[in-house]
Design an enzyme around this catalytic site. Sequence first.
Site, PDB file in Angstrom:
ATOM      1  N   GLN A 188      43.741  37.299  24.866  1.00 20.74           N
ATOM      2  CA  GLN A 188      43.535  36.263  25.874  1.00 20.74           C
ATOM      3  C   GLN A 188      42.053  36.180  26.175  1.00 20.74           C
ATOM      4  OE1 GLN A 188      44.975  34.444  28.607  1.00 20.74           O
ATOM      5  NE2 GLN A 188      42.966  34.344  29.558  1.00 20.74           N
ATOM      6  N   THR A 189      41.515  34.976  26.223  1.00 21.01           N
ATOM      7  CA  THR A 189      40.128  34.859  26.618  1.00 21.01           C
ATOM      8  C   THR A 189      39.889  33.525  27.302  1.00 21.01           C
ATOM      9  OG1 THR A 189      37.864  34.672  25.806  1.00 21.01           O
ATOM     10  CG2 THR A 189      39.582  34.066  24.276  1.00 21.01           C
ATOM     11  N   ARG A 190      38.919  33.501  28.201  1.00 17.32           N
ATOM     12  CA  ARG A 190      38.469  32.230  28.753  1.00 17.32           C
ATOM     13  C   ARG A 190      36.955  32.131  28.624  1.00 17.32           C
ATOM     14  NH1 ARG A 190      39.595  35.348  33.622  1.00 17.32           N
ATOM     15  NH2 ARG A 190      37.784  35.263  34.995  1.00 17.32           N
ATOM     16  N   HIS A 194      31.726  37.167  22.136  1.00 19.18           N
ATOM     17  CA  HIS A 194      30.510  37.798  21.658  1.00 19.18           C
ATOM     18  C   HIS A 194      30.892  39.033  20.840  1.00 19.18           C
ATOM     19  CE1 HIS A 194      27.947  35.041  23.769  1.00 19.18           C
ATOM     20  NE2 HIS A 194      28.625  35.242  24.889  1.00 19.18           N
ATOM     21  N   HIS A 197      33.677  41.410  22.187  1.00 11.43           N
ATOM     22  CA  HIS A 197      35.076  40.990  22.048  1.00 11.43           C
ATOM     23  C   HIS A 197      35.516  41.009  20.596  1.00 11.43           C
ATOM     24  CE1 HIS A 197      33.282  38.908  25.584  1.00 11.43           C
ATOM     25  NE2 HIS A 197      34.251  39.597  26.160  1.00 11.43           N
ATOM     26  N   GLY A 282      41.642  43.978  28.723  1.00 12.51           N
ATOM     27  CA  GLY A 282      40.309  44.524  28.924  1.00 12.51           C
ATOM     28  C   GLY A 282      40.111  44.975  30.353  1.00 12.51           C
ATOM     29  N   ARG A 283      38.875  45.316  30.674  1.00 15.40           N
ATOM     30  CA  ARG A 283      38.582  45.673  32.056  1.00 15.40           C
ATOM     31  C   ARG A 283      38.594  44.414  32.902  1.00 15.40           C
ATOM     32  NH1 ARG A 283      34.005  50.195  32.397  1.00 15.40           N
ATOM     33  NH2 ARG A 283      32.786  48.403  33.042  1.00 15.40           N
ATOM     34  N   ASP A 284      39.118  44.503  34.093  1.00 17.03           N
ATOM     35  CA  ASP A 284      39.157  43.386  35.043  1.00 17.03           C
ATOM     36  C   ASP A 284      39.760  42.123  34.432  1.00 17.03           C
ATOM     37  OD1 ASP A 284      38.855  42.324  37.568  1.00 17.03           O
ATOM     38  OD2 ASP A 284      36.809  41.626  37.217  1.00 17.03           O
ATOM     39  N   HIS A 285      40.847  42.305  33.691  1.00 16.00           N
ATOM     40  CA  HIS A 285      41.529  41.170  33.062  1.00 16.00           C
ATOM     41  C   HIS A 285      41.966  40.165  34.138  1.00 16.00           C
ATOM     42  CE1 HIS A 285      44.167  39.464  29.797  1.00 16.00           C
ATOM     43  NE2 HIS A 285      44.716  38.923  30.858  1.00 16.00           N
ATOM     44  N   ALA A 286      41.657  38.890  33.903  1.00 19.78           N
ATOM     45  CA  ALA A 286      42.059  37.797  34.808  1.00 19.78           C
ATOM     46  C   ALA A 286      41.532  37.985  36.231  1.00 19.78           C
ATOM     47  CB  ALA A 286      43.582  37.608  34.842  1.00 19.78           C
TER      48      ALA A 286
END
Length: 378
Positions: A188-190, A194, A197, A282-286
């Site tokens: 998932q990405t917004r 880089h 990721h 990941g860290r602090d997802h969403a």
Amino acid sequence: MTVVEAPTLIAPHGGRLVDRSGPRPDGFERLEQIQLTSRELSDLDMLASGALSPLEGFMGRNDYERVVEEMRLERGLLWALPVCLAVDRPPHGDDVALTDETGRPLAVLEVDEVFEYDKEREAERCFRTTDAAHPGVARLYDQKPFYLSGRVTVFERIDPPFPELALDPLDTRRAFDERGWQRVVGFQTRNPIHRAHEYLTKGALETVDGLLIHPLVGDTKSDDVPAATRVECYQVLVDNYYPADRVLVSAFPAAMRYAGPREAIWHAICRKNYGCSHFIVGRDHAGVGDYYGTYEAQLIFDEFEPHELDIEPMFFEHAFFCRVCGQMATPKTCPHGGDDHVFLSGTKVRELLAAGELPPAEFSRPEVAEVLISAYRS
Ligand SMILES: [Zn+2]
């Protein structure tokens, strides 16, 4: 003769992929119309495609209450966030028409219940804050005062922002099948991808059959990079640095809620419906701002038995290029200090790109940086 069984993908959440698309019913023109917000439209589209299986419509009171309090549907199945439709007042008929923001009819809802809800409690439980400065909470506070529940039948899908990337759960499942993938990790990405990721996704891909890069293209905060630019970044990155037969890029039509930990679970459940067996967290997802602790979105997975979720979360640290190691690494794999790491703050990266300068190759692939620089110029 040996019979080779076809690989089987993970089952959808609740066991069955829901399909709430169907024909436009007779007498539809006479129905009371309800205009949906962009978040509700995203939810409606995901109800149609089965991305929110096992949900068949907007939630009723019992589901809503138990989700808010315990992260479970009424029947006990794990579910992380309300999927509700807010209205001004109870409608008149047994059915209502749901329209987009221009009044175009998209679906019929069979009215089940109308109920009042407590916005502050929903904020506190789901967002872990009642602060109106939080974008998800702000949107909740702006909502109309009642929730209207009922099963939907969607006869007109919203126009996907990226038609070439619009794949429903049935389509991604078919694509995985055709490629012979059984174990698939969803990412998932917004944000543009880089090197950090890229490293995470490739690290995950080393242990499974395929990678689904699944950028969120529904509503985001206005200061996130525009979806069109991000999609172009993913395409140049995948074309140049990933093996074509191991990766699929497709759009995730959800709107961001910025609910941090709960949204991480919700994102995982949705990706399970798309056929992913693994999901990168990941860290602090969403997350947004500093509302959530660094690891909260990872730790919340411990609150449930693994079989309840079935899709396996893969937890990652922030990655960086280490000059001593001579490669990408994370604090888990590199013993060296920060001075040896190529690190650029988000602000610094934006400054470089705005000035038309490429960030260091250890930080960004030049092809990706070029896309971002031209987006800044226009
Ligand atoms: Zn190192």
